[in-house]
Design a protein around this motif. Structure first.
Motif, mmCIF file in Angstrom:
data_model
loop_
_atom_site.group_PDB
_atom_site.id
_atom_site.type_symbol
_atom_site.label_atom_id
_atom_site.label_comp_id
_atom_site.label_asym_id
_atom_site.label_seq_id
_atom_site.Cartn_x
_atom_site.Cartn_y
_atom_site.Cartn_z
ATOM 1 N N SER A 195 0.873 -1.195 0.371
ATOM 2 C CA SER A 195 0.440 0.215 0.081
ATOM 3 C C SER A 195 1.240 1.542 0.235
ATOM 4 N N ASN A 196 0.681 2.073 -0.811
ATOM 5 C CA ASN A 196 2.098 2.980 -1.255
ATOM 6 C C ASN A 196 0.960 4.010 -1.691
ATOM 7 N N SER A 197 1.724 5.231 -0.544
ATOM 8 C CA SER A 197 0.772 6.669 -0.552
ATOM 9 C C SER A 197 0.311 7.794 -1.488
ATOM 10 N N TYR A 198 1.714 7.498 -1.273
ATOM 11 C CA TYR A 198 1.690 8.474 -2.556
ATOM 12 C C TYR A 198 2.435 8.092 -4.193
ATOM 13 N N TYR A 199 1.913 8.953 -5.307
ATOM 14 C CA TYR A 199 2.581 8.411 -6.997
ATOM 15 C C TYR A 199 2.621 9.502 -7.527
ATOM 16 N N GLY A 200 3.605 10.354 -7.198
ATOM 17 C CA GLY A 200 3.535 11.726 -8.369
ATOM 18 C C GLY A 200 4.564 12.567 -8.666
ATOM 19 N N ASN A 201 6.420 11.951 -7.870
ATOM 20 C CA ASN A 201 7.539 12.417 -7.880
ATOM 21 C C ASN A 201 8.425 10.618 -8.621
ATOM 22 N N ASN A 202 10.004 11.589 -8.065
ATOM 23 C CA ASN A 202 11.097 10.175 -8.824
ATOM 24 C C ASN A 202 11.001 9.868 -8.415
ATOM 25 N N TRP A 203 10.953 9.817 -7.349
ATOM 26 C CA TRP A 203 11.569 8.628 -5.786
ATOM 27 C C TRP A 203 10.168 8.342 -5.564
ATOM 28 N N ARG A 204 9.672 8.030 -5.871
ATOM 29 C CA ARG A 204 8.398 7.553 -5.938
ATOM 30 C C ARG A 204 8.416 6.505 -7.043
ATOM 31 N N THR A 205 8.702 6.972 -7.907
ATOM 32 C CA THR A 205 8.805 6.104 -9.368
ATOM 33 C C THR A 205 9.908 5.260 -9.303
ATOM 34 N N GLU A 206 11.034 5.418 -8.708
ATOM 35 C CA GLU A 206 11.813 4.613 -8.258
ATOM 36 C C GLU A 206 11.620 3.108 -6.947
#
Length: 363
Positions: free
Chosen positions: A60-71
């Motif tokens: 369960s990932n809270s947020y998807y919207g920056n480069n760190w999260r994508t990686e």
């Protein structure tokens, strides 16, 4: 966000493209101890009743919207396909909650109903998920939180030591400056736990050197803001001896180059742009980052807990500092990749090694 489901059977057919896990055995006690370090000497250990695998693990990932999260998500997908990991997993699913606490609670509740053995969480709130996490644990589900951790003592929390990070940056600058001169401290986002911890760790070191003075500004972990506040500081302070920087410090170094100021020792998180500039301009630097590979470490912790192995209730993952002299193109920074790429994609102490192509392309 569309769910991502990976079965171990499908994974077996594409292992060659995803690299291998460095640890021969994900659940070996000695190897686990090297990866998961108790936060304090009094941190309790957790040992659950072992369950037979392979396991169903949800993320369960809270947020998807920056480069760190994508990686981070790409690393998670690649990690569960590696041979040493895939044999423990029958199903792996990712859900993104859009940084909405209520939505993340609802998704975790569906994971409970879905019969998952473990749930890995990057939380939208430190306390807002506690009730549903406790519900999951009461159903016999292992819950591991990482990065943005949680306050319930029912979960296993995994992170990197932000205070130690700030302290190590400060120790580097103190050594490089001989403990004399003005330090420009370009902090992150004011009031956040991470910024407070990093800043407190740094100031505990700086205060020991009577010859150092510290000017603090806030760069909001943003390259553009870092560049502006650093340029503003340089317009009134021409005697900066070192720059304590965190995420976004690429902008701080760009400001020095823009105004043609004398380059000084600097620190940063693992921004590819910063590292490229530090190498090109021979800037003495120390880079330490919040690794997106924490996701892989959290998955490993979930597998180990399900296997009945002992883990700290709250664990720190070892930091991997890199100086300018240790920066190697194509190894720990990447000249052909965007400046925004987060470079610390491996955690050797945890047996996490992900091919850069899998991190970039998610394959």
């Amino acid at each position: 966000m569309r769910n991502t489901i990976v079965s171990a059977v499908v994974a077996a057919g594409i292992l060659a493209a995803t690299g291998t896990a460095a640890a021969d055995n994900l659940v070996a006690p000695k190897s686990l101890a090297a990866c998961f370090v108790p936060q304090t000497a009094s941190t309790p250990m957790v040992k659950l009743k072992a369950k037979h695998g392979p396991y169903k693990i949800a993320f369960s990932n809270s947020y998807y919207g920056n480069n760190w999260r994508t990686e981070m998500l790409n690393i998670a997908r690649a990690y569960v396909k590696q041979p040493a990991v895939a044999k423990y997993i029958s199903k792996f699913e990712i859900q993104n909650a859009g940084n909405n606490v209520a939505q993340q609670v609802a998704q975790i509740r569906q994971m409970i109903l879905g019969g998952y053995n473990a749930i890995v969480i990057d939380a939208a709130s430190p306390s807002g998920l506690n009730s549903v996490i406790n519900e999951a644990v009461n159903h016999g589900i292992v819950v591991v939180a990482f990065d943005n951790t949680v306050t319930t003592d029912k979960a296993i929390n995994i992170n990197e030591d932000q205070a130690a990070m700030g302290r190590m940056w400060a120790q580097f600058l103190t050594k490089e400056t001989g403990g004399k001169g003005k330090i420009l401290m370009v902090r992150g986002l004011a009031g956040t736990t991470v910024d407070n911890d990093q800043g407190d760790g740094a100031m505990a070191v700086f205060k020991k050197s009577a010859g150092l003075t510290v000017k603090q500004v806030y760069g909001n972990w943003d390259v553009g803001v870092n560049q502006k506040v650093t340029a503003d500081a340089l317009s009134t302070s021409h005697d900066v001896a070192g720059v304590w920087g965190t995420e976004g410090a690429t902008g701080a170094l760009q400001a020095f180059l823009q105004v043609k100021a004398k380059l000084v020792p600097m620190t940063s998180e693992s921004d590819n742009g910063f590292m490229k500039l530090a190498v090109e301009h021979h800037v003495p630097a120390l880079v330490i980052g919040q690794s997106p590979a924490l996701a892989a470490a959290a998955i490993r912790a979930a597998i180990a807990a399900l296997d009945g192995q002992s883990l700290p209730r709250t664990a720190n993952i070892p930091l991997n500092p890199v100086t300018t002299k240790q920066m190697k193109a194509g190894v720990n920074y990447f000249p052909k990749l965007p400046n925004s790429f987060v470079t610390d994609i491996d955690i050797p102490q945890c047996g996490v090694k992900i091919p850069v192509g899998a991190v970039v392309h998610g394959s």
